[in-house]
Design a protein around this motif. Structure first.
Motif, short mmCIF file in Angstrom:
data_model
loop_
_atom_site.label_atom_id
_atom_site.label_comp_id
_atom_site.label_asym_id
_atom_site.label_seq_id
_atom_site.Cartn_x
_atom_site.Cartn_y
_atom_site.Cartn_z
N THR A 179 -33.34 12.00 -62.37
CA THR A 179 -33.10 12.12 -60.94
C THR A 179 -32.37 10.87 -60.44
N GLY A 180 -32.16 10.81 -59.13
CA GLY A 180 -31.49 9.66 -58.53
C GLY A 180 -31.85 9.55 -57.08
N HIS A 181 -30.84 9.36 -56.21
CA HIS A 181 -30.95 9.42 -54.76
C HIS A 181 -31.43 8.12 -54.12
N GLU A 182 -32.34 7.41 -54.75
CA GLU A 182 -32.94 6.25 -54.10
C GLU A 182 -32.32 4.92 -54.52
N GLN A 186 -23.61 0.87 -52.79
CA GLN A 186 -24.56 1.07 -51.69
C GLN A 186 -25.97 0.76 -52.16
N ARG A 187 -26.46 -0.43 -51.79
CA ARG A 187 -27.77 -0.90 -52.25
C ARG A 187 -28.75 -0.94 -51.09
N TYR A 188 -30.02 -0.66 -51.40
CA TYR A 188 -31.06 -0.62 -50.38
C TYR A 188 -32.19 -1.59 -50.74
N PRO A 189 -31.96 -2.89 -50.61
CA PRO A 189 -32.99 -3.86 -50.99
C PRO A 189 -34.22 -3.75 -50.08
N GLU A 245 -31.71 -5.28 -56.93
CA GLU A 245 -31.08 -4.38 -57.88
C GLU A 245 -29.55 -4.38 -57.78
N THR A 246 -28.90 -4.27 -58.95
CA THR A 246 -27.45 -4.10 -59.03
C THR A 246 -27.16 -2.78 -59.75
N ASP A 247 -25.89 -2.56 -60.06
CA ASP A 247 -25.51 -1.32 -60.75
C ASP A 247 -26.13 -1.25 -62.14
N ASN A 248 -26.29 -0.03 -62.64
CA ASN A 248 -26.71 0.17 -64.02
C ASN A 248 -26.22 1.53 -64.50
N TYR A 249 -26.37 1.77 -65.78
CA TYR A 249 -26.00 3.06 -66.35
C TYR A 249 -26.92 3.36 -67.52
#
Length: 442
Positions: A347-350, A380-383, A400-404
């Motif tokens: 999943t994702g979204h958050e 688009q980060r939501y700290p 948090e930063t980007d990841n894959y």
């Protein structure tokens, strides 16, 4: 003057068009991956690029199985004779596939979108393809095999939405350089607003090379269901951009689907009930019926669900003890995942990475479906959003930063790893078929 990105997106296209005219707006936001026209000895007359198809956004979209592929592109010019030419590597004999087309409008963007459905490909052979019309052809691009046997590799991203799509480009580039896989996916919220053509152009430009050379697996998110005023709407942009395998739905074609790759049956679900119900109701109930039928019609050892919104509640800071921290989406689908033997749910979204481990009957378990919420691939980060990390076994470094993620599957092993763009590994999960983790009722 401070302005939110939502207000900016809603107003920038109108302002620029008023000041400079539509042609200037189109030029400013253009992200063209125009095909280079070449002469094939003895067969074509050399022509200039702008006399060809003016091809934009060439992309490979997943088919129902490894022997099928969908080649898509778009152009302001209608060419009824456009075809896709396909040949095996090292073979001069080519096969031509007709391209269907439709005239599509999204905001001020008016273009023809072409789709050629390639069939009867050999699952383990490498091909090349190019766009062909009249006396011109584009460069050859690889058509990589998606093995139909017991191996699979795939790159997983989520929430690639951006204000500046260089962030998405950097994350995607880092991942593709480190991990060679024929498939990649973005689990929803590809762009920040699904009805903004300039955002689609930015997304396409950032992903141009992988889209031409790898197979893309689209997943719809809630941002694909917002109009330019940030009101809920039908996902017109997403449905125009991607021709996905059929789900035999008269009401929601293209909203959800499934496909086979290697030893995995993938199920792509739609979690946008909240956005869609007032406009077009029934997406959730229809999928439940379809899901029960779908899992009976494949023979793959692994079943993986891709869906955008998560199954747990976090953001409010409140833990609902009566509901076990599970949200409406979780209550709708998790009992089905239990009885249908789903192995992995992504999943994702958050916009944060969280590994929850096995959850069965709504509680942490030693077996049953394994749940991972993928992190973001955009800017688009939501700290500070997360308050109660219940169920979490592993989370990404904060802030948090980007990841894959990388996914590898054989007949008896499923391995999922999570990386930061610099290559640092933050999680590593191995699921085995003989660990008692499958509750299969078919």
């Amino acid at each position: 003057m401070n302005m939110s990105r939502r207000k900016f997106i809603s107003s920038c296209g109108k302002i620029l068009a008023a000041l400079f005219g539509k042609s200037a707006v189109d030029a400013l936001f253009a992200a063209t991956t125009q095909a280079t026209v070449k002469s094939a000895a003895g067969r074509h007359t050399p022509v200039e690029c702008w006399e060809f198809l003016e091809t934009e956004f060439l992309r490979q979209i997943v088919g129902e199985n490894p022997t099928e592929r969908r080649i898509m592109w778009q152009s302001a010019t209608l060419r009824q004779d456009a075809k896709v030419e396909v040949k095996r590597s090292g073979d001069e004999t080519a096969v031509f596939y007709d391209a269907a087309y439709e005239y599509a409008v999204l905001g001020d963007a008016k273009r023809y979108i072409y789709t050629a459905r390639l069939t009867e490909l050999s699952a383990d052979e490498t091909y090349a393809f190019r766009i062909y019309a009249a006396d011109a052809a584009s460069d050859w691009e690889p058509l990589l095999p998606i093995s139909d046997n017991d191996t699979l590799k795939m790159l997983v991203f989520c929430d690639s939405q951006c204000v500046d799509y260089s962030a998405w480009q950097k994350t995607l580039s880092a991942a593709t350089k480190r991990f060679d896989a024929p498939l990649f996916t973005v689990i929803g919220d590809l762009t920040d607003n699904g009805q903004a053509p300039w955002l689609w152009r930015g997304w396409y430009k950032a992903a141009a090379k992988p889209l031409r050379r790898k197979v893309f697996v689209p997943v719809m998110g809630n941002h694909e269901c917002y109009d330019l005023n940030w009101l809920n709407c039908l996902p017109v942009g997403y449905l125009q951009e991607f021709s996905v395998p059929a789900n035999d739905s008269a009401t929601f074609p293209g909203y959800y689907y499934s496909f086979d790759a290697g030893p995995v049956h993938f199920i792509v679900l739609n979690t946008q009930k909240y956005e869609l119900d007032a406009i077009k109701s029934g997406i959730e109930s229809e999928q439940k019926i379809w899901l029960k039928r779908d899992v009976k019609n494949h023979n793959k050892p692994w079943q993986i669900v891709l869906m955008h919104k998560d199954i747990l509640t976090y953001g409010t800071g409140k833990f609902d003890e009566q509901r076990g921290g599970i949200n409406d989406i979780g209550h709708a689908f998790m009992p089905l995942f239990d009885v249908l033997g789903i192995d992995l749910v992504l999943t994702g979204h958050e916009h944060t990475y969280r590994n929850r481990g096995h959850i069965f009957a709504g509680k942490p378990a030693d077996a049953g479906p394994y749940y991972v919420m993928c992190g973001l691939a955009g800017d688009q980060r939501y700290p500070g959003l997360w308050k109660n990390p219940h169920f979490d076994k592993v989370l990404a470094p904060q802030p948090e930063t980007d990841n894959y993620l990388t996914l590898e599957a054989t007949g008896d092993i499923l391995r999922l790893k999570c990386f930061l763009p610099n290559g640092e590994k933050i999680d590593d999960v191995t699921l085995r078929k003989n660990n008692g983790g499958n509750f299969i009722v078919r």
